[in-house]
Scaffold this active site. Structure first.
Site, PDB file in Angstrom:
ATOM      1  N   HIS A 152      30.067   6.276-123.548  1.00 23.30           N
ATOM      2  CA  HIS A 152      30.250   7.466-122.719  1.00 23.30           C
ATOM      3  C   HIS A 152      30.993   7.334-121.465  1.00 23.30           C
ATOM      4  O   HIS A 152      30.849   6.007-120.725  1.00 23.30           O
ATOM      5  CB  HIS A 152      28.675   8.039-122.329  1.00 23.30           C
TER       6      HIS A 152
ATOM      7  N   ASN B  10      29.799   7.159-131.361  1.00 22.84           N
ATOM      8  CA  ASN B  10      31.122   6.794-130.816  1.00 22.84           C
ATOM      9  C   ASN B  10      31.030   5.955-129.436  1.00 22.84           C
ATOM     10  O   ASN B  10      32.091   5.801-128.965  1.00 22.84           O
ATOM     11  CB  ASN B  10      31.773   8.287-130.479  1.00 22.84           C
TER      12      ASN B  10
ATOM     13  N   THR C  39      36.836  11.934-128.537  1.00 17.16           N
ATOM     14  CA  THR C  39      35.463  12.002-128.658  1.00 17.16           C
ATOM     15  C   THR C  39      34.960  11.550-130.049  1.00 17.16           C
ATOM     16  O   THR C  39      34.338  10.897-130.345  1.00 17.16           O
ATOM     17  CB  THR C  39      34.818  13.510-128.474  1.00 17.16           C
TER      18      THR C  39
ATOM     19  N   LYS D  33      26.902   3.022-125.407  1.00 15.49           N
ATOM     20  CA  LYS D  33      25.842   3.701-126.194  1.00 15.49           C
ATOM     21  C   LYS D  33      24.847   2.887-127.195  1.00 15.49           C
ATOM     22  O   LYS D  33      25.401   1.571-127.562  1.00 15.49           O
ATOM     23  CB  LYS D  33      26.289   4.911-127.135  1.00 15.49           C
TER      24      LYS D  33
ATOM     25  N   ARG E 169      37.085   3.872-128.829  1.00 16.99           N
ATOM     26  CA  ARG E 169      36.737   4.811-129.840  1.00 16.99           C
ATOM     27  C   ARG E 169      37.669   4.306-131.188  1.00 16.99           C
ATOM     28  O   ARG E 169      37.090   4.441-132.316  1.00 16.99           O
ATOM     29  CB  ARG E 169      36.201   6.173-129.689  1.00 16.99           C
TER      30      ARG E 169
ATOM     31  N   ARG F 270      38.655   7.532-119.541  1.00 17.48           N
ATOM     32  CA  ARG F 270      38.528   8.423-120.556  1.00 17.48           C
ATOM     33  C   ARG F 270      39.713   8.312-121.633  1.00 17.48           C
ATOM     34  O   ARG F 270      39.472   8.033-122.771  1.00 17.48           O
ATOM     35  CB  ARG F 270      38.559   9.795-120.172  1.00 17.48           C
TER      36      ARG F 270
ATOM     37  N   PHE G  28      24.154  20.218-132.008  1.00 11.68           N
ATOM     38  CA  PHE G  28      23.689  18.739-132.132  1.00 11.68           C
ATOM     39  C   PHE G  28      23.125  18.232-130.638  1.00 11.68           C
ATOM     40  O   PHE G  28      22.653  17.030-130.806  1.00 11.68           O
ATOM     41  CB  PHE G  28      25.160  17.978-132.221  1.00 11.68           C
TER      42      PHE G  28
ATOM     43  N   GLU H  88      26.484  11.892-112.701  1.00 13.48           N
ATOM     44  CA  GLU H  88      25.875  10.715-113.493  1.00 13.48           C
ATOM     45  C   GLU H  88      25.494   9.636-112.726  1.00 13.48           C
ATOM     46  O   GLU H  88      24.488   9.009-113.018  1.00 13.48           O
ATOM     47  CB  GLU H  88      26.884  10.611-114.565  1.00 13.48           C
TER      48      GLU H  88
ATOM     49  N   TYR I 158      22.626  15.015-120.679  1.00 18.35           N
ATOM     50  CA  TYR I 158      23.801  15.802-121.450  1.00 18.35           C
ATOM     51  C   TYR I 158      23.473  17.390-121.303  1.00 18.35           C
ATOM     52  O   TYR I 158      23.609  18.202-122.370  1.00 18.35           O
ATOM     53  CB  TYR I 158      23.533  15.462-122.888  1.00 18.35           C
TER      54      TYR I 158
HETATM   55  P1  RTP Z   1      30.546  11.738-123.827  1.00 21.92           P
HETATM   56  O1  RTP Z   1      29.973  12.726-123.155  1.00 21.92           O
HETATM   57  O2  RTP Z   1      29.450  11.141-124.653  1.00 21.92           O
HETATM   58  O3  RTP Z   1      31.215  10.760-122.994  1.00 21.92           O
HETATM   59  O4  RTP Z   1      31.524  12.264-125.008  1.00 21.92           O
HETATM   60  P2  RTP Z   1      32.630  13.263-124.798  1.00 21.92           P
HETATM   61  O5  RTP Z   1      32.746  13.758-123.367  1.00 21.92           O
HETATM   62  O6  RTP Z   1      33.811  12.643-125.393  1.00 21.92           O
HETATM   63  O7  RTP Z   1      32.187  14.410-125.415  1.00 21.92           O
HETATM   64  P3  RTP Z   1      31.256  15.471-125.329  1.00 21.92           P
HETATM   65  O8  RTP Z   1      32.018  17.025-125.669  1.00 21.92           O
HETATM   66  O9  RTP Z   1      30.797  15.477-123.830  1.00 21.92           O
HETATM   67  O10 RTP Z   1      30.126  15.398-126.296  1.00 21.92           O
HETATM   68  C1  RTP Z   1      28.992  14.621-125.925  1.00 21.92           C
HETATM   69  C2  RTP Z   1      28.757  13.697-127.370  1.00 21.92           C
HETATM   70  O11 RTP Z   1      27.944  14.548-128.104  1.00 21.92           O
HETATM   71  C3  RTP Z   1      28.517  14.071-129.437  1.00 21.92           C
HETATM   72  N1  RTP Z   1      28.994  15.148-130.156  1.00 21.92           N
HETATM   73  N2  RTP Z   1      28.653  15.234-131.454  1.00 21.92           N
HETATM   74  N3  RTP Z   1      28.034  16.657-134.103  1.00 21.92           N
HETATM   75  C4  RTP Z   1      29.198  17.078-133.134  1.00 21.92           C
HETATM   76  O12 RTP Z   1      29.746  17.876-133.371  1.00 21.92           O
HETATM   77  C5  RTP Z   1      29.162  16.335-131.819  1.00 21.92           C
HETATM   78  N4  RTP Z   1      30.106  16.978-130.975  1.00 21.92           N
HETATM   79  C6  RTP Z   1      29.876  15.935-130.058  1.00 21.92           C
HETATM   80  C7  RTP Z   1      29.360  12.888-129.127  1.00 21.92           C
HETATM   81  O13 RTP Z   1      28.580  11.724-129.511  1.00 21.92           O
HETATM   82  C8  RTP Z   1      29.771  13.026-127.791  1.00 21.92           C
HETATM   83  O14 RTP Z   1      30.083  11.795-127.381  1.00 21.92           O
HETATM   84 MG    MG Z   2      31.073  14.151-122.285  1.00 19.63          MG
END
Ligand code: RTP
Ligand code: MG
Length: 148
Positions: free
Chosen positions: A115, A112, A91, A9, A102, A85, A57, A126, A49
């Site tokens: 991705h 973080n 996350t 990122k 992370r 992962r 967010f 993706e 996304y």
């Molecule tokens: P990513 O998609 O980026 O690989 O991350 P992830 O699967 O671990 O998490 P995901 O639930 O898909 O969330 C995507 C990204 O959104 C941001 N986030 N911010 N402010 C918040 O509460 C919040 N929650 C998630 C994070 O940067 C996360 O990687």
């Molecule tokens: Mg995700």
């Protein structure tokens, strides 16, 4: 061979962590099949996304991921989606185990570092969003017998 979409990122790129991230997946035994440094157009970020469109967010997430270059990659290997992962960690970096990307390099959930696709369906989607077929390399020797 299973493939996944991984992306350093904007925070990771600005903090010069591309090499660290790439090194971890290389050392693990996975193969890099595609990579490019790019700025994500806003439309592509919103599509990538899309599952988070209704989340509070979402706007910040799209602002952030479009705020500077990302390093987009496709990696292949056995169980690469789930293993990547695990290597990334939770996350929220505050919950990410030490030793994970992370856990080692992040502090807050918004920044973080990396991705990674979370399922075979999202990996396929993706990879298709970020790479054309001709941008993905093919190895003449797919299976490295020192890994498998
Ligand atoms: P990513 O998609 O980026 O690989 O991350 P992830 O699967 O671990 O998490 P995901 O639930 O898909 O969330 C995507 C990204 O959104 C941001 N986030 N911010 N402010 C918040 O509460 C919040 N929650 C998630 C994070 O940067 C996360 O990687
Ligand atoms: Mg995700």
């Amino acid at each position: 061979m299973e493939k996944t979409y991984l992306m350093v990122k904007p925070d990771g790129v600005q903090r010069n962590l591309i090499g660290e991230v790439v090194a971890r997946f290389e050392k693990k035994g996975f193969q890099l099949v595609g990579a490019k440094l790019m700025n994500i157009p806003r439309e592509l970020a919103e599509e990538h996304y899309g599952e988070h469109k209704e989340r509070p967010f979402f706007g910040e997430l799209v602002d952030f991921i479009t705020s500077g270059p990302v390093f987009a990659m496709v990696w292949q290997g056995e169980n690469v989606i789930a293993t990547a992962r695990q290597m990334m960690g939770a996350t929220n970096p505050k919950d990410a185990a030490p030793g994970t990307i992370r856990g080692e390099y992040g502090v807050t959930v918004g920044k973080n570092v990396i991705h990674g696709s979370d399922s075979p369906e999202s990996a396929e989607r993706e990879i298709g969003l970020f790479f054309k077929q001709e941008e993905l390399a093919e190895y003449s020797k797919l299976i490295n017998e020192w890994v498998y």
